[in-house]
Scaffold this motif. Structure first.
Motif, short mmCIF file in Angstrom:
data_model
loop_
_atom_site.label_atom_id
_atom_site.label_comp_id
_atom_site.label_asym_id
_atom_site.label_seq_id
_atom_site.Cartn_x
_atom_site.Cartn_y
_atom_site.Cartn_z
N PRO A 1 0.66 -1.18 -0.02
CA PRO A 1 -0.12 0.07 -0.07
C PRO A 1 0.92 1.31 0.03
CG PRO A 1 -0.05 -1.16 2.02
CD PRO A 1 0.47 -2.09 1.22
N ILE A 2 2.15 0.98 0.55
CA ILE A 2 2.97 2.35 0.53
C ILE A 2 4.25 1.88 -0.33
CG2 ILE A 2 4.29 3.79 2.11
CD1 ILE A 2 2.05 3.66 3.90
N PRO A 3 4.54 2.71 -1.04
CA PRO A 3 3.88 3.89 -1.63
C PRO A 3 2.95 3.53 -2.65
CG PRO A 3 6.05 3.64 -2.69
CD PRO A 3 6.00 2.67 -1.90
N ALA A 4 1.86 4.47 -2.60
CA ALA A 4 0.71 4.31 -3.23
C ALA A 4 1.03 4.80 -4.87
CB ALA A 4 -0.52 5.23 -2.77
N VAL A 5 0.93 3.78 -5.72
CA VAL A 5 1.05 4.30 -7.04
C VAL A 5 -0.30 4.56 -8.04
CG1 VAL A 5 1.94 3.35 -9.15
CG2 VAL A 5 2.99 2.44 -7.28
N LEU A 6 -0.35 6.07 -8.09
CA LEU A 6 -1.60 6.60 -8.71
C LEU A 6 -1.43 6.63 -10.12
CD1 LEU A 6 -2.38 7.02 -5.89
CD2 LEU A 6 -3.35 9.22 -6.57
N GLU B 1 -2.88 1.12 12.50
CA GLU B 1 -2.98 0.80 10.97
C GLU B 1 -3.06 1.77 10.19
OE1 GLU B 1 -5.46 -1.97 7.85
OE2 GLU B 1 -6.27 -2.22 10.06
N HIS B 2 -2.42 1.93 8.90
CA HIS B 2 -2.37 3.05 8.05
C HIS B 2 -3.66 3.01 7.63
CE1 HIS B 2 -0.61 5.69 4.95
NE2 HIS B 2 -1.42 4.88 4.17
N ARG B 3 -4.29 4.53 7.51
CA ARG B 3 -5.49 4.79 7.22
C ARG B 3 -5.49 6.00 6.16
NH1 ARG B 3 -8.90 0.84 8.13
NH2 ARG B 3 -9.05 0.17 10.22
N GLN C 1 -7.69 4.49 -3.18
CA GLN C 1 -7.16 3.44 -3.72
C GLN C 1 -6.57 2.60 -2.77
OE1 GLN C 1 -4.73 3.96 -7.27
NE2 GLN C 1 -3.21 2.95 -6.16
N GLY C 2 -6.16 3.22 -1.38
CA GLY C 2 -5.57 2.53 -0.28
C GLY C 2 -6.86 1.67 0.32
N GLU C 3 -7.94 2.29 0.49
CA GLU C 3 -9.02 1.60 1.14
C GLU C 3 -9.58 0.40 0.46
OE1 GLU C 3 -10.43 2.37 3.92
OE2 GLU C 3 -11.92 0.88 3.90
N LEU C 4 -9.50 0.82 -0.97
CA LEU C 4 -9.91 -0.51 -2.05
C LEU C 4 -8.92 -1.62 -1.92
CD1 LEU C 4 -11.60 -1.15 -4.25
CD2 LEU C 4 -10.10 0.01 -5.83
N GLN C 5 -7.67 -1.39 -1.66
CA GLN C 5 -6.60 -2.45 -1.60
C GLN C 5 -6.93 -3.11 -0.18
OE1 GLN C 5 -3.02 0.12 -2.55
NE2 GLN C 5 -2.58 -1.37 -3.76
N ARG C 6 -7.25 -2.21 0.58
CA ARG C 6 -7.22 -3.04 2.22
C ARG C 6 -8.69 -3.71 2.01
NH1 ARG C 6 -5.35 1.52 4.18
NH2 ARG C 6 -7.33 2.91 4.06
N VAL C 7 -9.56 -3.50 1.54
CA VAL C 7 -10.89 -4.22 1.23
C VAL C 7 -10.62 -5.53 0.66
CG1 VAL C 7 -13.48 -4.25 0.85
CG2 VAL C 7 -12.39 -2.01 1.71
N TYR D 1 -10.98 -9.53 1.64
CA TYR D 1 -12.04 -10.08 0.96
C TYR D 1 -11.46 -11.54 0.59
CZ TYR D 1 -15.42 -11.81 -2.78
OH TYR D 1 -16.14 -12.35 -3.69
N GLN D 2 -9.96 -11.54 0.20
CA GLN D 2 -9.33 -12.78 -0.12
C GLN D 2 -9.01 -13.54 0.85
OE1 GLN D 2 -6.23 -10.64 -2.50
NE2 GLN D 2 -7.22 -11.51 -4.31
N LYS D 3 -8.90 -12.91 2.10
CA LYS D 3 -8.56 -13.49 3.24
C LYS D 3 -9.88 -14.36 3.87
CE LYS D 3 -6.93 -12.60 7.70
NZ LYS D 3 -6.74 -11.18 8.87
N LEU D 4 -10.98 -13.82 3.79
CA LEU D 4 -12.29 -14.44 4.06
C LEU D 4 -12.66 -15.64 3.05
CD1 LEU D 4 -14.77 -11.67 5.29
CD2 LEU D 4 -14.05 -13.73 6.60
N LEU D 5 -12.12 -15.36 1.63
CA LEU D 5 -12.57 -16.35 0.98
C LEU D 5 -11.75 -17.56 1.00
CD1 LEU D 5 -14.20 -16.00 -1.76
CD2 LEU D 5 -12.24 -15.64 -3.15
N LYS D 6 -10.40 -17.30 1.71
CA LYS D 6 -9.77 -18.52 1.78
C LYS D 6 -10.26 -19.28 3.08
CE LYS D 6 -5.21 -17.03 0.24
NZ LYS D 6 -4.17 -16.50 0.38
#
Lengths: 123, 186
Positions: free
Chosen positions: A88-93, B85-87, B165-171, B175-180
């Motif tokens: 997640p870091i660095p975020a690539v946009l 956690e990074h937010r 984008q960060g939030e999307l990656q976290r979700v 999701y993948q963890k729960l799928l497993k």
């Protein structure tokens, strides 16, 4: 004001065409650090894919950079590098440029999200 | 066992919906960014027309040989209160009127009275800020200033895009963890 000066912020770096770099640097994201390393790369027709790749990897390794902005058409040239970066870091946009509007179907993150939904998993 | 499986399925449904919402938000954010950048590009083109082709280009940008300077705008990580956690990110702008480019030249001109380790250390921590518009000359057209304002207003959108984008990656990871987990149970 005091709080602002106390916090050591991380950088926004730019890999883009001339106008994108000029614009964002005018906006105040540019920096030349103590090791004389800039946090931007102007990509023109003479810039090789290897140079872009090397610069992208260097920015990813640098711990003072938190966001990497890259024009989507340039990201297409180094797609394998961007796909391999999953942290997640660095975020690539991937950002649009003057000549290339944003295309959601090319965005790495959205493609990854699309690929997650397998009809078998939905059962 | 069945209860746990149905609970996981419910969570997966909710996360799938969240992913779709975040994807939509991500696209909207990028379109907003594109719209905000457009007038900036137009102003850069206009100033290039006024000043000449080679006066507003990458040749004016600093290179490895230029004097070091610090970024006027940076980001700091936003951490959640409950866990570390990074937010996402938050934009930090240098207060206006802190152009120290002139100061650094004067500092070098002046003789050092005595070289003290502590003063040297202090000098190392001094930040050098340069107004980027000065790279293009002293008397720049109004359009270049407008382009600068435009790109300054784009930066909060960039941070917003990065946060979505960060939030999307976290979700996605969740999701993948729960799928497993679901695969293990069924």
């Amino acid at each position: 004001m005091a709080i602002h000066s106390a916090i050591k912020g991380k950088l926004i770096s730019v890999i883009g065409d001339e106008d994108t770099c000029v614009g964002f640097l005018l906006g105040g994201v540019g920096e030349i650090n103590k090791n004389r390393q800039p946090n931007f790369l102007v990509v023109d027709k003479h810039t090789s894919v290897g140079e872009i790749e090397e610069c992208f990897k260097r920015f990813v390794k640098r711990d003072d950079i938190d966001i990497i902005l890259i024009n989507q058409n340039i990201a297409e040239m180094v797609r394998h590098c961007i796909e391999s970066h999953t942290q997640p870091i660095p975020a690539v946009l991937e950002i649009p440029s003057k000549d290339h509007p944003y295309d959601a179907s090319k965005d790495s993150i959205l493609r990854r999200a699309k690929g997650m939904f397998n009809p078998e998993d939905m059962k | 066992m069945d209860n746990k499986l149905s609970e996981i399925c419910k969570q997966l449904d909710q996360l799938a919906l969240d992913i779709l919402k975040l994807c939509e938000e991500q696209v909207k954010c990028r379109v907003k960014l594109e719209e905000a950048m457009k007038p900036g590009f137009v102003h850069i083109a206009k100033s290039r027309y006024i000043m000449g082709n080679r006066t507003v280009c990458s040749l004016q940008l600093p290179t490895e040989d230029s004097a070091e300077f610090d970024a006027l705008t940076t980001v700091v990580p936003q951490e959640s209160i409950t866990d570390s956690e990074h937010r996402g990110f938050k934009l930090v702008e240098t207060p206006k009127g802190q152009d120290t480019s002139g100061k650094s030249v004067l500092r070098r001109r002046k003789e050092k009275p005595e070289s003290d380790a502590s003063t040297e250390a202090k000098e190392e921590n001094v930040k050098t800020y340069v107004d980027p518009i000065k790279w293009f000359g002293v008397l720049v057209p109004q359009n270049l200033k407008m382009a600068q304002n435009c790109f300054q207003s784009v930066l909060p959108l960039v941070v917003e895009c990065a946060n979505v984008q960060g939030e999307l990656q976290r979700v996605q990871m969740k999701y993948q963890k729960l799928l497993k987990e679901k695969e293990l149970l069924s």
